[in-house]
Write a protein that holds these residues in place. Structure first.
Motif, PDB file in Angstrom:
ATOM      1  N   PRO A  25     -21.806 -36.578 -22.927  1.00 10.63           N
ATOM      2  CA  PRO A  25     -22.561 -35.991 -21.808  1.00 10.63           C
ATOM      3  C   PRO A  25     -21.637 -35.202 -20.885  1.00 10.63           C
ATOM      4  O   PRO A  25     -20.648 -35.739 -20.375  1.00 10.63           O
ATOM      5  CB  PRO A  25     -23.136 -37.225 -21.099  1.00 10.63           C
ATOM      6  CG  PRO A  25     -23.213 -38.268 -22.159  1.00 10.63           C
ATOM      7  CD  PRO A  25     -22.017 -38.032 -23.043  1.00 10.63           C
ATOM      8  N   PRO A  26     -21.920 -33.914 -20.684  1.00 10.61           N
ATOM      9  CA  PRO A  26     -21.035 -33.092 -19.872  1.00 10.61           C
ATOM     10  C   PRO A  26     -21.335 -33.220 -18.383  1.00 10.61           C
ATOM     11  O   PRO A  26     -22.437 -33.588 -17.975  1.00 10.61           O
ATOM     12  CB  PRO A  26     -21.353 -31.673 -20.352  1.00 10.61           C
ATOM     13  CG  PRO A  26     -22.803 -31.743 -20.725  1.00 10.61           C
ATOM     14  CD  PRO A  26     -23.014 -33.128 -21.290  1.00 10.61           C
ATOM     15  N   ALA A  27     -20.330 -32.897 -17.586  1.00  8.03           N
ATOM     16  CA  ALA A  27     -20.526 -32.852 -16.136  1.00  8.03           C
ATOM     17  C   ALA A  27     -21.365 -31.634 -15.762  1.00  8.03           C
ATOM     18  O   ALA A  27     -21.253 -30.571 -16.363  1.00  8.03           O
ATOM     19  CB  ALA A  27     -19.178 -32.789 -15.430  1.00  8.03           C
ATOM     20  N   VAL A  28     -22.204 -31.801 -14.759  1.00  7.44           N
ATOM     21  CA  VAL A  28     -22.966 -30.697 -14.173  1.00  7.44           C
ATOM     22  C   VAL A  28     -22.586 -30.630 -12.700  1.00  7.44           C
ATOM     23  O   VAL A  28     -22.792 -31.593 -11.961  1.00  7.44           O
ATOM     24  CB  VAL A  28     -24.487 -30.913 -14.316  1.00  7.44           C
ATOM     25  CG1 VAL A  28     -25.244 -29.777 -13.625  1.00  7.44           C
ATOM     26  CG2 VAL A  28     -24.883 -31.001 -15.787  1.00  7.44           C
ATOM     27  N   VAL A  29     -22.010 -29.516 -12.293  1.00  8.15           N
ATOM     28  CA  VAL A  29     -21.607 -29.379 -10.898  1.00  8.15           C
ATOM     29  C   VAL A  29     -22.675 -28.616 -10.133  1.00  8.15           C
ATOM     30  O   VAL A  29     -23.564 -27.989 -10.714  1.00  8.15           O
ATOM     31  CB  VAL A  29     -20.226 -28.705 -10.760  1.00  8.15           C
ATOM     32  CG1 VAL A  29     -19.174 -29.493 -11.536  1.00  8.15           C
ATOM     33  CG2 VAL A  29     -20.256 -27.255 -11.233  1.00  8.15           C
ATOM     34  N   CYS A  30     -22.588 -28.683  -8.816  1.00  9.88           N
ATOM     35  CA  CYS A  30     -23.646 -28.140  -7.964  1.00  9.88           C
ATOM     36  C   CYS A  30     -23.025 -27.356  -6.810  1.00  9.88           C
ATOM     37  O   CYS A  30     -22.081 -27.840  -6.170  1.00  9.88           O
ATOM     38  CB  CYS A  30     -24.490 -29.295  -7.411  1.00  9.88           C
ATOM     39  SG  CYS A  30     -25.814 -28.809  -6.287  1.00  9.88           S
ATOM     40  N   ALA A  31     -23.539 -26.171  -6.551  1.00 11.95           N
ATOM     41  CA  ALA A  31     -23.125 -25.407  -5.377  1.00 11.95           C
ATOM     42  C   ALA A  31     -23.824 -25.961  -4.148  1.00 11.95           C
ATOM     43  O   ALA A  31     -25.027 -26.238  -4.179  1.00 11.95           O
ATOM     44  CB  ALA A  31     -23.470 -23.930  -5.552  1.00 11.95           C
TER      45      ALA A  31
ATOM     46  N   ALA B  12     -35.536 -27.109 -19.215  1.00 11.97           N
ATOM     47  CA  ALA B  12     -35.383 -27.368 -20.648  1.00 11.97           C
ATOM     48  C   ALA B  12     -34.563 -26.266 -21.307  1.00 11.97           C
ATOM     49  O   ALA B  12     -33.708 -26.535 -22.168  1.00 11.97           O
ATOM     50  CB  ALA B  12     -36.747 -27.497 -21.315  1.00 11.97           C
ATOM     51  N   LEU B  13     -34.812 -25.015 -20.908  1.00 11.38           N
ATOM     52  CA  LEU B  13     -34.039 -23.897 -21.450  1.00 11.38           C
ATOM     53  C   LEU B  13     -32.574 -24.008 -21.031  1.00 11.38           C
ATOM     54  O   LEU B  13     -31.662 -23.821 -21.846  1.00 11.38           O
ATOM     55  CB  LEU B  13     -34.624 -22.569 -20.967  1.00 11.38           C
ATOM     56  CG  LEU B  13     -33.853 -21.308 -21.379  1.00 11.38           C
ATOM     57  CD1 LEU B  13     -33.792 -21.187 -22.892  1.00 11.38           C
ATOM     58  CD2 LEU B  13     -34.479 -20.067 -20.760  1.00 11.38           C
ATOM     59  N   THR B  14     -32.338 -24.338 -19.764  1.00 10.05           N
ATOM     60  CA  THR B  14     -30.957 -24.509 -19.302  1.00 10.05           C
ATOM     61  C   THR B  14     -30.258 -25.603 -20.105  1.00 10.05           C
ATOM     62  O   THR B  14     -29.110 -25.449 -20.528  1.00 10.05           O
ATOM     63  CB  THR B  14     -30.934 -24.848 -17.813  1.00 10.05           C
ATOM     64  OG1 THR B  14     -31.533 -23.778 -17.070  1.00 10.05           O
ATOM     65  CG2 THR B  14     -29.509 -25.049 -17.313  1.00 10.05           C
ATOM     66  N   ALA B  15     -30.941 -26.715 -20.319  1.00  9.89           N
ATOM     67  CA  ALA B  15     -30.351 -27.807 -21.083  1.00  9.89           C
ATOM     68  C   ALA B  15     -30.024 -27.376 -22.510  1.00  9.89           C
ATOM     69  O   ALA B  15     -28.960 -27.721 -23.054  1.00  9.89           O
ATOM     70  CB  ALA B  15     -31.296 -29.005 -21.093  1.00  9.89           C
ATOM     71  N   MET B  16     -30.920 -26.635 -23.155  1.00 15.83           N
ATOM     72  CA  MET B  16     -30.667 -26.159 -24.513  1.00 15.83           C
ATOM     73  C   MET B  16     -29.439 -25.261 -24.563  1.00 15.83           C
ATOM     74  O   MET B  16     -28.583 -25.406 -25.454  1.00 15.83           O
ATOM     75  CB  MET B  16     -31.892 -25.381 -25.025  1.00 15.83           C
ATOM     76  CG  MET B  16     -33.125 -26.229 -25.294  1.00 15.83           C
ATOM     77  SD  MET B  16     -34.628 -25.223 -25.455  1.00 15.83           S
ATOM     78  CE  MET B  16     -34.197 -24.138 -26.809  1.00 15.83           C
ATOM     79  N   GLU B  17     -29.334 -24.349 -23.606  1.00 13.46           N
ATOM     80  CA  GLU B  17     -28.208 -23.415 -23.602  1.00 13.46           C
ATOM     81  C   GLU B  17     -26.887 -24.128 -23.307  1.00 13.46           C
ATOM     82  O   GLU B  17     -25.869 -23.880 -23.959  1.00 13.46           O
ATOM     83  CB  GLU B  17     -28.466 -22.315 -22.577  1.00 13.46           C
ATOM     84  CG  GLU B  17     -29.592 -21.389 -22.969  1.00 13.46           C
ATOM     85  CD  GLU B  17     -29.835 -20.297 -21.955  1.00 13.46           C
ATOM     86  OE1 GLU B  17     -30.157 -19.175 -22.378  1.00 13.46           O
ATOM     87  OE2 GLU B  17     -29.723 -20.554 -20.742  1.00 13.46           O
ATOM     88  N   VAL B  18     -26.910 -25.011 -22.317  1.00 16.02           N
ATOM     89  CA  VAL B  18     -25.690 -25.748 -21.969  1.00 16.02           C
ATOM     90  C   VAL B  18     -25.259 -26.642 -23.128  1.00 16.02           C
ATOM     91  O   VAL B  18     -24.070 -26.716 -23.472  1.00 16.02           O
ATOM     92  CB  VAL B  18     -25.912 -26.566 -20.682  1.00 16.02           C
ATOM     93  CG1 VAL B  18     -24.729 -27.482 -20.409  1.00 16.02           C
ATOM     94  CG2 VAL B  18     -26.135 -25.638 -19.495  1.00 16.02           C
ATOM     95  N   ALA B  19     -26.208 -27.325 -23.750  1.00 15.25           N
ATOM     96  CA  ALA B  19     -25.877 -28.188 -24.883  1.00 15.25           C
ATOM     97  C   ALA B  19     -25.284 -27.386 -26.034  1.00 15.25           C
ATOM     98  O   ALA B  19     -24.322 -27.823 -26.687  1.00 15.25           O
ATOM     99  CB  ALA B  19     -27.126 -28.939 -25.346  1.00 15.25           C
TER     100      ALA B  19
ATOM    101  N   ARG C  46     -29.388 -33.459 -16.249  1.00 13.18           N
ATOM    102  CA  ARG C  46     -28.367 -34.441 -16.623  1.00 13.18           C
ATOM    103  C   ARG C  46     -28.925 -35.464 -17.615  1.00 13.18           C
ATOM    104  O   ARG C  46     -28.220 -35.897 -18.527  1.00 13.18           O
ATOM    105  CB  ARG C  46     -27.809 -35.119 -15.373  1.00 13.18           C
ATOM    106  CG  ARG C  46     -27.003 -34.165 -14.499  1.00 13.18           C
ATOM    107  CD  ARG C  46     -26.477 -34.813 -13.229  1.00 13.18           C
ATOM    108  NE  ARG C  46     -25.461 -35.819 -13.531  1.00 13.18           N
ATOM    109  CZ  ARG C  46     -25.588 -37.107 -13.242  1.00 13.18           C
ATOM    110  NH1 ARG C  46     -26.694 -37.564 -12.670  1.00 13.18           N
ATOM    111  NH2 ARG C  46     -24.611 -37.953 -13.528  1.00 13.18           N
ATOM    112  N   ALA C  47     -30.188 -35.833 -17.457  1.00 16.66           N
ATOM    113  CA  ALA C  47     -30.795 -36.772 -18.404  1.00 16.66           C
ATOM    114  C   ALA C  47     -30.924 -36.142 -19.794  1.00 16.66           C
ATOM    115  O   ALA C  47     -30.618 -36.774 -20.818  1.00 16.66           O
ATOM    116  CB  ALA C  47     -32.163 -37.224 -17.897  1.00 16.66           C
ATOM    117  N   LEU C  48     -31.362 -34.898 -19.852  1.00 18.72           N
ATOM    118  CA  LEU C  48     -31.484 -34.209 -21.141  1.00 18.72           C
ATOM    119  C   LEU C  48     -30.123 -34.081 -21.818  1.00 18.72           C
ATOM    120  O   LEU C  48     -30.004 -34.287 -23.031  1.00 18.72           O
ATOM    121  CB  LEU C  48     -32.115 -32.826 -20.944  1.00 18.72           C
ATOM    122  CG  LEU C  48     -33.606 -32.819 -20.584  1.00 18.72           C
ATOM    123  CD1 LEU C  48     -34.029 -31.436 -20.116  1.00 18.72           C
ATOM    124  CD2 LEU C  48     -34.456 -33.258 -21.774  1.00 18.72           C
TER     125      LEU C  48
END
Length: 265
Positions: free
Chosen positions: A152-158, A72-79, A123-125
């Motif tokens: 909705p932004p892209a989220v990439v993954c290592a 939830a914190l990551t989503a808030m910061e990214v948003a 990604r849903a958030l």
């Protein structure tokens, strides 16, 4: 067209970031990647500063370690970054270095399960959805962002191993490969990602981002390396300086020159 970027390594002190970002912007570099390595620099704080100091340069975080972060914190910061600087941010997530995660009491018995749960919820958030989930690691009760991104932004993954590469294809919007990935494994990574995409029924675009250790190579030589990665399936080639690079400003200028050379192909 292959996008050429460069990395600002967090082994440099945070106060060095502004001059590197300014040099990258002035040189016309397409994108600058930042790392959230323990226990050096925050990916979100450095990204926010870099974006505020520039007008055009795209900033990417590669990557935020999911065991260290509540989703939830990551989503808030990214948003927040996307609302402040629309179209200029790419954010990635990953397993993190397991030894570092253990050091802070955040080790996961199943890193793959945690990554899948985190990706799905994040990604849903960011799509503006209200999320309730009771996973093994990620638990949310009617959580929704008050200020989701307009788009909705892209989220990439290592990803490195076969299972994570397939997961990235299924659950992320792009994949980051570390700099030690040889050409044949870049090709194999693309195949594994596509397998995961097919299993998930996904047909959207999925860029492959390949880090490349470029050392002190001249622009022509580095451009040749970038072209090889592109032929192997990389959409973005991100140049990684040595850990003791004495001139990071000069490095991003060199990367911008590589981008010009590759762009002429």
């Amino acid at each position: 067209m292959t996008v050429i970027g460069a990395i600002f390594r967090p082994q440099l002190p945070p106060e060095r970031l502004r001059s590197v970002v300014t040099a990258a912007e002035e040189a016309g570099l397409a994108e600058l990647w930042l790392w959230e390595d323990c226990f050096l620099e925050s990916g979100i704080a450095t990204a926010a500063a870099a974006l505020a100091w520039t007008e055009r340069l795209r900033i990417a975080i590669g990557v935020l370690p999911v065991p260290l972060r509540n989703v939830a914190l990551t989503a808030m910061e990214v948003a927040t970054l996307h609302r402040l600087f629309p179209g200029r941010v790419t954010v990635g997530v990953g397993h993190g270095v397991q030894q570092w995660m253990a050091q802070v009491g955040a080790g996961a018995e199943s890193p793959l399960t945690l990554l899948r749960e985190h990706l799905d919820a994040l990604r849903a958030l960011l799509r503006g959805q209200e999320v309730t989930t009771e996973g093994r690691y990620v638990r949310l009760d009617a959580v929704a962002l008050g200020w989701p991104p307009h788009t909705p932004p892209a989220v990439v993954c290592a990803a490195t191993g076969p299972r994570t590469l397939r997961l990235s294809g299924a659950a992320a919007d792009g994949t980051v490969l570390h700099a030690g990935t040889p050409l044949d494994q870049v090709r194999q990574a693309r195949r594994l990602i596509d397998e995961g995409r097919a299993e998930a029924g996904r047909t959207d675009r999925h860029p492959l981002i390949a880090y490349v250790q470029s050392g002190n190579g001249d622009p022509e030589t580095v451009a040749g390396i970038a072209r090889d990665r592109a032929r192997a399936g990389a959409d973005h080639v991100v140049l990684e300086p040595a850990g003791d690079e004495p001139d990071p400003e000069g490095f991003v200028r060199m990367a911008a020159e590589v981008g010009t050379l590759v762009g002429k192909d």
